[in-house]
Design a protein around this motif. Structure first.
Motif, mmCIF file in Angstrom:
data_model
loop_
_atom_site.group_PDB
_atom_site.id
_atom_site.type_symbol
_atom_site.label_atom_id
_atom_site.label_comp_id
_atom_site.label_asym_id
_atom_site.label_seq_id
_atom_site.Cartn_x
_atom_site.Cartn_y
_atom_site.Cartn_z
ATOM 1 N N HIS A 60 -9.854 -9.150 35.519
ATOM 2 C CA HIS A 60 -10.372 -9.629 36.804
ATOM 3 C C HIS A 60 -9.515 -9.075 37.950
ATOM 4 O O HIS A 60 -8.286 -8.996 37.838
ATOM 5 N N ARG B 220 -10.156 -10.304 30.536
ATOM 6 C CA ARG B 220 -11.439 -10.727 29.982
ATOM 7 C C ARG B 220 -11.970 -9.761 28.922
ATOM 8 O O ARG B 220 -12.955 -10.054 28.248
ATOM 9 N N HIS C 220 -16.451 -13.000 31.411
ATOM 10 C CA HIS C 220 -15.604 -13.871 32.223
ATOM 11 C C HIS C 220 -14.383 -14.251 31.414
ATOM 12 O O HIS C 220 -14.412 -14.295 30.177
#
Length: 356
Positions: A78, A93, A98
């Motif tokens: 991220h 991730r 996510h």
């Protein structure tokens, strides 16, 4: 019978949807995914081949996640350019969508590694466990990291307790207690006040308002619900008026962040009770009825760990009947595996001389 009632509740819910055609299409894809997972148990010829199928699939999945972080960090980690969740910058991730999905999957993959270690595949098993746990740490998924050791301890205790009532208290009790702390805080001011004195974030990162809104809307259709996948991200939620003071714009929420509440919103309370029985209570009964063989006990113990982990995580996220979610697929493996261990004697792998 319980699985048949679940299917009946899902099909009945289609009649409550404002777009029954879309809901039926979504349900059809969900049933295909369930069928594919169930077919997994028919592929191997014996328990040994089934174990190796799981172990190598887990090892490859962990390796893919690590490859993403090492070779493509701009995609697999991220970054702060994410306009919606910049606070997750730096969280790993891998190839998952996510960091919370990655964290939960790494915890589950670590449990497959534990299965390998307990089955005698120590080198492969410890490799999976270490690779998954280190990756889990860098996902910064506090929920998954905190629940994993508790789940292992609970299941190891349940394996040593012979009484059904004690197993239900030990395994279903924590799921019920966590739902009381989470959903109960949205219904009862006393529980909300207790949470404020117990934890730093009694809103559960904003979920409190989502649950309040969900219960408010559920009160309008408590018996029938709004239909399968027919509430969140639809006009019903986007343009719904609320009498509550909410910190979230619920029109953009993808789900209710609690699998049990979302089942009630979709199917109504009767349908939700059927699903909760089939997915959150019956697996413990199947574990209690497990055939007394080494292979059956090993499979049942691992499946129970996965079931317990997902059942607890479902108090804060939504996994039930989400056809594209890998955590839902692993929950199905656990539920079907427990049923198989309770009803069939698993074929033992052949001896080395027989294989030769």
């Amino acid at each position: 019978l319980s699985y048949g009632l679940v299917l009946l509740a899902l099909f009945v819910s289609l009649g409550q949807s404002l777009a029954p055609g879309d809901a039926f299409r979504a349900l059809a894809f969900t049933l295909i995914a369930i069928f594919l997972v169930a077919s997994l148990f028919l592929l191997p010829r014996d328990a040994g081949r089934f174990r190796h199928l799981l172990f190598w699939a887990a090892a490859i999945t962990v390796a893919m996640a690590w490859f993403g972080v090492i070779a493509m960090p701009d995609i697999a980690i991220h970054s702060d350019v994410d306009a919606f969740e910049p606070e997750h910058a730096g969280s790993w991730r891998g190839h998952f969508t996510h960091k919370n999905i990655a964290g939960a999957m790494m915890a589950i993959l670590a449990l497959f590694g534990v299965y390998a270690v307990r089955s005698g595949e120590r080198a492969l098993g410890w490799g999976i466990v270490v690779g998954a746990l280190v990756f889990l740490w860098f996902t910064r998924s506090k929920t998954s990291f905190g629940l994993l050791p508790a789940v292992v301890i609970l299941v190891l205790l349940a394996e040593r307790i012979p009484w059904l009532w004690a197993r239900l208290v030990l395994l279903v009790g924590p799921v019920l207690a966590l739902n009381v702390l989470t959903l109960g805080s949205a219904l009862f001011p006393g529980i909300a006040e207790f949470n404020r004195g117990l934890m730093k974030d009694p809103s559960f990162t904003g979920r409190f308002d989502i649950w309040r809104f969900g219960f408010e809307k559920l009160a309008e259709r408590p018996w029938t619900g709004f239909g399968y996948e027919s509430f969140w991200m639809t006009d019903l939620a986007k343009y719904a008026e609320s009498k509550l003071e909410l910190a979230w714009l619920v029109g953009g929420i993808v789900h209710g962040h609690n699998s049990y509440l979302d089942m009630a919103i979709a199917l109504g309370w009767p349908g939700a009770c059927v699903v909760i029985w089939a997915l959150a209570v019956k697996p413990v009964l199947d574990f209690h009825r497990c055939r007394d063989t080494a292979e059956n006990r090993l499979l049942a113990g691992t499946c129970l760990m996965i079931w317990q982990f997902v059942a607890l995580c479902s108090c804060l996220e939504v996994f039930f009947f989400r056809r594209a979610d890998p955590i839902w697929a692993t929950l199905l493996i656990a539920v079907f595996g427990l049923r198989l261990a309770a009803t069939h004697r698993l074929a033992e792998p052949p001896a080395p001389a027989e294989r030769a």
